[in-house]
Design a protein around this motif. Structure first.
Motif, PDB file in Angstrom:
ATOM      1  N   GLU A 126       0.823  -1.215   0.000  1.00 36.30           N
ATOM      2  CA  GLU A 126       0.000   0.000   0.000  1.00 36.30           C
ATOM      3  C   GLU A 126       0.855   1.261   0.000  1.00 36.30           C
ATOM      4  O   GLU A 126       0.504   2.265  -0.615  1.00 36.30           O
ATOM      5  CB  GLU A 126      -0.932  -0.013   1.216  1.00 36.30           C
ATOM      6  N   GLU A 127       1.993   1.196   0.681  1.00 30.49           N
ATOM      7  CA  GLU A 127       2.861   2.373   0.753  1.00 30.49           C
ATOM      8  C   GLU A 127       3.405   2.739  -0.617  1.00 30.49           C
ATOM      9  O   GLU A 127       3.540   3.933  -0.943  1.00 30.49           O
ATOM     10  CB  GLU A 127       4.007   2.108   1.734  1.00 30.49           C
ATOM     11  N   ARG A 130       0.552   4.486  -2.421  1.00 31.06           N
ATOM     12  CA  ARG A 130       0.291   5.805  -1.835  1.00 31.06           C
ATOM     13  C   ARG A 130       1.325   6.828  -2.263  1.00 31.06           C
ATOM     14  O   ARG A 130       1.002   8.005  -2.494  1.00 31.06           O
ATOM     15  CB  ARG A 130       0.263   5.680  -0.305  1.00 31.06           C
TER      16      ARG A 130
END
Length: 270
Positions: A126-127, A130
Motif C-alpha cells: 500500500e505504501e 500511496r
C-alpha cells in the motif's frame, strides 16, 4: 609507412541486476561491493554500465525509494560517461494496473478485487501505491521491455511471450509502449498475463525456445530475472552466490530471490 590503426578501446564494464523488490539497502550494498557507488550511495562507477531488469516495487519495504535511487543514479552516471538502464518488470505493470483501474475487473481477470486485488495478492505494498507520483508513473511508462547490449538480450521474464509483442527488440518496445499508454482495461489484463509468464526455457524444449527468442530478437545469451534461483531453480537461499546458466548455456538467470531469503545478485557480464 602509414601508422598502424589504434587498437579499439575495450568496452566499459557491464553489470546487471534484477528484482530489487523494494530492498533498497540490499541494492545499495550490492552496488557498493562492486565499486559502482560510494559510501553515500552516489555513483562511483565512472564509465561502467549498469542494467536493471525490472521489478523495483512490491514485496519489499521501499519500492518507491528504489525507483528514486535508480533515477538519481542514471543522472549521476550519465554526467561522468557511465550509464544506468532500466527495463520494465511485471510488478511495475501490476502497480500501474492497480493505480489506473483499482478494483475494476474484466473478463479473464480471475482476481477478487479486480486489478488492485491481483496486485495485492502478488506482493503489492500500500505504501508504494500511496507514494506513487505522476513523475514515477511517467518514468515507468517510458521503460523498455527488452534491450540488446554487447550480444546479451536483456529481458525481465523468462518467457517466449515477448514475441507476441513483436519480432524485434524495437517492435517489442514499441508494442509495450502502446500498451502502457492504453486506457483499455482488457489490454492491461492481457499485458499483465504476458509479462508475468515464466518458465519457457526450463522445460524439455527450453533450449529450442531460447534459440527461437534469440533468433528473433538478437543476441547470443538471454539474461533474465523474474524467476528466482531460490524458488524456481531450487537453490537453497544460503547457497545463492552467482547467476545460473542453463538451457544449453544460452540463458542466464540473475534473480537471487532477495525477498525469499536469497540475495540481490549483481552480475558482471563483461
Amino acid at each position: 609507412m602509414p601508422p598502424l590503426p589504434a587498437a579499439p578501446l575495450p568496452a566499459p564494464p557491464l553489470f546487471v541486476a534484477s528484482d530489487i523488490h523494494g530492498h533498497r539497502n540490499e541494492f545499495r550494498a550490492a552496488l557498493l561491493g562492486a565499486g559502482l557507488v560510494d559510501d553515500a550511495g552516489s555513483w562511483a562507477g565512472g564509465g561502467a554500465r549498469l542494467w536493471l531488469l525490472g521489478d523495483y516495487v512490491d514485496r519489499g519495504p521501499d519500492g518507491i525509494g528504489v525507483i528514486d535511487d535508480v533515477r538519481r543514479l542514471a543522472d549521476e552516471a550519465a554526467a561522468v560517461g557511465g550509464s544506468v538502464g532500466a527495463l520494465l518488470g511485471n510488478h511495475e505493470v501490476r502497480l500501474l494496473s492497480a493505480h489506473r483501474f483499482g478494483t475494476l475487473s474484466v473478463p479473464g481477470l480471475d482476481e477478487p478485487g479486480g486489478f488492485r486485488g491481483g496486485w495485492l495478492r502478488y506482493g503489492g505494498r500500500e505504501e508504494d501505491l500511496r507514494r506513487l507520483t505522476p513523475g514515477h508513473v511517467e518514468w515507468i511508462t517510458r521503460l523498455p521491455a527488452a534491450a540488446l547490449v554487447d550480444g546479451h538480450l536483456l529481458v525481465h521474464s523468462d518467457t517466449v511471450r515477448y514475441l507476441e509483442f513483436g519480432g524485434s527488440v524495437d517492435a517489442v518496445n514499441t508494442a509495450v509502449s502502446a500498451a502502457l499508454a492504453s486506457e483499455d482495461a482488457t489490454v492491461w489484463r492481457e499485458f499483465n498475463d504476458r509479462m508475468r509468464s515464466r518458465g519457457s526455457f526450463r522445460a524439455e524444449d527450453g533450449p529450442a525456445a531460447a534459440a527461437r527468442l534469440l533468433g528473433a530478437l538478437g543476441g547470443d545469451t538471454l539474461v533474465h530475472g523474474h524467476s528466482t534461483l531460490t524458488k524456481h531453480f531450487g537453490v537453497p537461499p544460503e547457497d545463492v552466490r552467482e547467476a545460473l546458466r542453463y538451457a544449453g548455456g544460452q540463458v542466464l538467470a540473475v534473480d537471487g530471490g532477495v525477498y525469499e531469503g536469497g540475495r540481490l545478485l549483481l552480475t558482471r557480464l563483461g
